[in-house]
Design an enzyme around this catalytic site. Structure first.
Site, mmCIF file in Angstrom:
data_model
loop_
_atom_site.group_PDB
_atom_site.id
_atom_site.type_symbol
_atom_site.label_atom_id
_atom_site.label_comp_id
_atom_site.label_asym_id
_atom_site.label_seq_id
_atom_site.Cartn_x
_atom_site.Cartn_y
_atom_site.Cartn_z
ATOM 1 N N SER A 1 -3.677 41.237 41.418
ATOM 2 C CA SER A 1 -3.748 39.806 41.728
ATOM 3 C C SER A 1 -2.520 39.422 42.525
ATOM 4 O O SER A 1 -1.431 39.970 42.308
ATOM 5 C CB SER A 1 -3.787 38.966 40.452
ATOM 6 N N ILE B 1 -10.369 33.547 44.405
ATOM 7 C CA ILE B 1 -11.726 33.893 44.834
ATOM 8 C C ILE B 1 -12.709 33.030 44.042
ATOM 9 O O ILE B 1 -12.516 32.818 42.835
ATOM 10 C CB ILE B 1 -12.002 35.397 44.543
ATOM 11 N N LYS C 1 -0.494 42.454 36.060
ATOM 12 C CA LYS C 1 -0.921 42.786 37.427
ATOM 13 C C LYS C 1 0.222 43.402 38.228
ATOM 14 O O LYS C 1 -0.007 44.280 39.062
ATOM 15 C CB LYS C 1 -1.475 41.534 38.118
ATOM 16 N N TYR D 1 -0.299 37.529 32.426
ATOM 17 C CA TYR D 1 -1.214 37.991 33.477
ATOM 18 C C TYR D 1 -0.420 38.579 34.654
ATOM 19 O O TYR D 1 -0.723 39.671 35.160
ATOM 20 C CB TYR D 1 -2.068 36.809 33.931
HETATM 21 P P1 NDP Z 1 -14.836 37.318 35.802
HETATM 22 O O1 NDP Z 1 -14.240 36.600 34.640
HETATM 23 O O2 NDP Z 1 -15.843 36.654 36.655
HETATM 24 O O3 NDP Z 1 -15.418 38.709 35.283
HETATM 25 C C1 NDP Z 1 -14.631 39.520 34.502
HETATM 26 C C2 NDP Z 1 -15.335 40.819 34.268
HETATM 27 O O4 NDP Z 1 -14.487 41.643 33.477
HETATM 28 C C3 NDP Z 1 -16.629 40.620 33.519
HETATM 29 O O5 NDP Z 1 -17.586 41.522 34.017
HETATM 30 C C4 NDP Z 1 -16.242 40.990 32.090
HETATM 31 O O6 NDP Z 1 -17.295 41.575 31.361
HETATM 32 C C5 NDP Z 1 -15.217 42.061 32.336
HETATM 33 N N1 NDP Z 1 -14.319 42.254 31.212
HETATM 34 C C6 NDP Z 1 -13.439 41.382 30.680
HETATM 35 N N2 NDP Z 1 -12.814 41.950 29.634
HETATM 36 C C7 NDP Z 1 -13.319 43.209 29.518
HETATM 37 C C8 NDP Z 1 -13.076 44.286 28.646
HETATM 38 N N3 NDP Z 1 -12.173 44.203 27.673
HETATM 39 N N4 NDP Z 1 -13.772 45.422 28.821
HETATM 40 C C9 NDP Z 1 -14.697 45.533 29.807
HETATM 41 N N5 NDP Z 1 -14.966 44.543 30.664
HETATM 42 C C10 NDP Z 1 -14.282 43.399 30.520
HETATM 43 O O7 NDP Z 1 -13.577 37.821 36.649
HETATM 44 P P2 NDP Z 1 -13.310 37.872 38.211
HETATM 45 O O8 NDP Z 1 -14.466 38.443 38.912
HETATM 46 O O9 NDP Z 1 -12.761 36.574 38.617
HETATM 47 O O10 NDP Z 1 -12.075 38.899 38.239
HETATM 48 C C11 NDP Z 1 -12.256 40.296 38.383
HETATM 49 C C12 NDP Z 1 -10.887 40.924 38.558
HETATM 50 O O11 NDP Z 1 -10.232 40.315 39.668
HETATM 51 C C13 NDP Z 1 -9.967 40.725 37.369
HETATM 52 O O12 NDP Z 1 -9.174 41.862 37.186
HETATM 53 C C14 NDP Z 1 -9.111 39.541 37.792
HETATM 54 O O13 NDP Z 1 -7.859 39.539 37.161
HETATM 55 C C15 NDP Z 1 -8.976 39.817 39.281
HETATM 56 N N6 NDP Z 1 -8.637 38.638 40.057
HETATM 57 C C16 NDP Z 1 -9.523 37.602 40.188
HETATM 58 C C17 NDP Z 1 -9.185 36.496 40.942
HETATM 59 C C18 NDP Z 1 -10.108 35.353 41.164
HETATM 60 O O14 NDP Z 1 -9.730 34.438 41.892
HETATM 61 N N7 NDP Z 1 -11.308 35.345 40.625
HETATM 62 C C19 NDP Z 1 -7.863 36.390 41.566
HETATM 63 C C20 NDP Z 1 -7.022 37.544 41.370
HETATM 64 C C21 NDP Z 1 -7.425 38.602 40.648
HETATM 65 P P3 NDP Z 1 -18.165 40.805 30.228
HETATM 66 O O15 NDP Z 1 -18.417 39.420 30.748
HETATM 67 O O16 NDP Z 1 -19.359 41.668 30.139
HETATM 68 O O17 NDP Z 1 -17.353 40.815 28.984
#
Ligand code: NDP
Length: 250
Positions: free
Chosen positions: A145, A191, A162, A158
């Site tokens: 991130s 995003i 990261k 967080y």
């Molecule tokens: P979402 O919250 O939309 O999705 C998160 C995903 O991670 C889900 O599929 C969830 O699965 C899964 N997840 C969470 N905890 C676990 C776990 N313990 N084991 C397995 N799966 C897990 O997140 P984003 O798409 O927004 O983010 C994806 C990545 O991008 C993350 O690492 C986030 O930190 C990073 N990021 C996102 C940004 C943004 O603006 N969106 C900005 C910067 C970084 P389930 O729902 O099935 O539990």
């Protein structure tokens, strides 16, 4: 769509049930990559991703595991190895936030974020690596991130998780460089996902003022970079941290 020669490779994408992870999984599926769609809680969403991949003519299945649990990660990787023999591409995308000012941050808020974002990446990478080394080809892409670079009020846990991925990426890249395995981190900016949709208007306005391009990114913007990094075209890129953030980290 430009074909990148990835047909027949197999990928494990963590946290692929929604958001950025689902876009990465589907873009890889479009390239002919076999996809293991990891999820933790959102089984229906994960099934929908698999359905879409199958409709594209791809191979895909769901695999549940909490990436913060080392035994669940072992079981998950065993299942993928049983199905396809190996993992060519690992995308460590699963991530959570648990925000709060440090002065009031609970051990749980600190620990859960480190456990998922950092330990999960370690467990998954270690579990696939031996096989990758033996096959002398692999791609590991960690989703970091921009907050890991800039820091952010209320996100010390967080940001630390990261930022740690950057050092992890560099070290592992050096360890496996001669085996044709590249390891990189992609740092998304803000995003449009459920997490960002949940911000208040005031928070969104404040964040927008940090982004030179003046708008949030789309999940495909991250998937585009990840897909490129998995390809042979990116074979000489390793240990890197690439920001996909509309200029936010400048
Ligand atoms: P979402 O919250 O939309 O999705 C998160 C995903 O991670 C889900 O599929 C969830 O699965 C899964 N997840 C969470 N905890 C676990 C776990 N313990 N084991 C397995 N799966 C897990 O997140 P984003 O798409 O927004 O983010 C994806 C990545 O991008 C993350 O690492 C986030 O930190 C990073 N990021 C996102 C940004 C943004 O603006 N969106 C900005 C910067 C970084 P389930 O729902 O099935 O539990």
């Amino acid at each position: 769509m430009i074909k990148l020669g990835l047909e027949g490779k197999s990928a494990l994408v963590t946290g692929a049930s929604k958001g950025i992870g689902s876009a990465i999984a589907l873009q890889l599926a479009e390239q002919g990559v076999r996809i293991a769609v990891n999820y933790n809680r959102s089984e229906e969403d994960a099934k929908a991703v698999v359905e879409t991949a199958l409709k594209m003519g791809g191979e895909a299945f769901i695999v549940r595991a909490d990436v913060s649990d080392v035994n669940q990660v072992k079981d998950m990787v065993d299942k993928v190895h049983e199905a396809w023999g190996h993992v060519d591409i690992l995308v460590n995308n699963a991530g959570i936030i648990n925000d709060g000012l440090l002065v009031r941050m609970s051990d749980e808020a600190w620990g859960s974020v480190i456990a998922t974002n950092l330990n999960g990446t370690f467990y998954c990478a270690r579990a696939v690596l031996r096989n990758m080394i033996r096959r002398r080809w692999g791609r590991i892409i960690n989703i970091g991130s921009v907050v890991g670079l800039r820091g952010n009020v209320g996100q010390a846990n967080y940001s630390a998780s990261k930022a740690a991925l950057i050092g992890f990426t560099k070290s592992l890249a050096k360890e496996v460089a001669t085996r044709n395995i590249t390891v990189n981190t992609v740092n998304p900016g803000y995003i449009s996902t459920e997490t960002v949709a949940g911000l208040t208007d005031e928070q969104k306005d404040r964040i927008m003022s940090w982004i030179p391009q003046g708008h949030f990114g789309e999940i495909e913007d991250i998937a585009n970079m990840v897909t490129f990094l998995t390809s042979e075209k990116a074979r000489y890129i390793t240990g890197e941290t690439i920001n996909v953030d509309g200029g936010m980290a400048i």
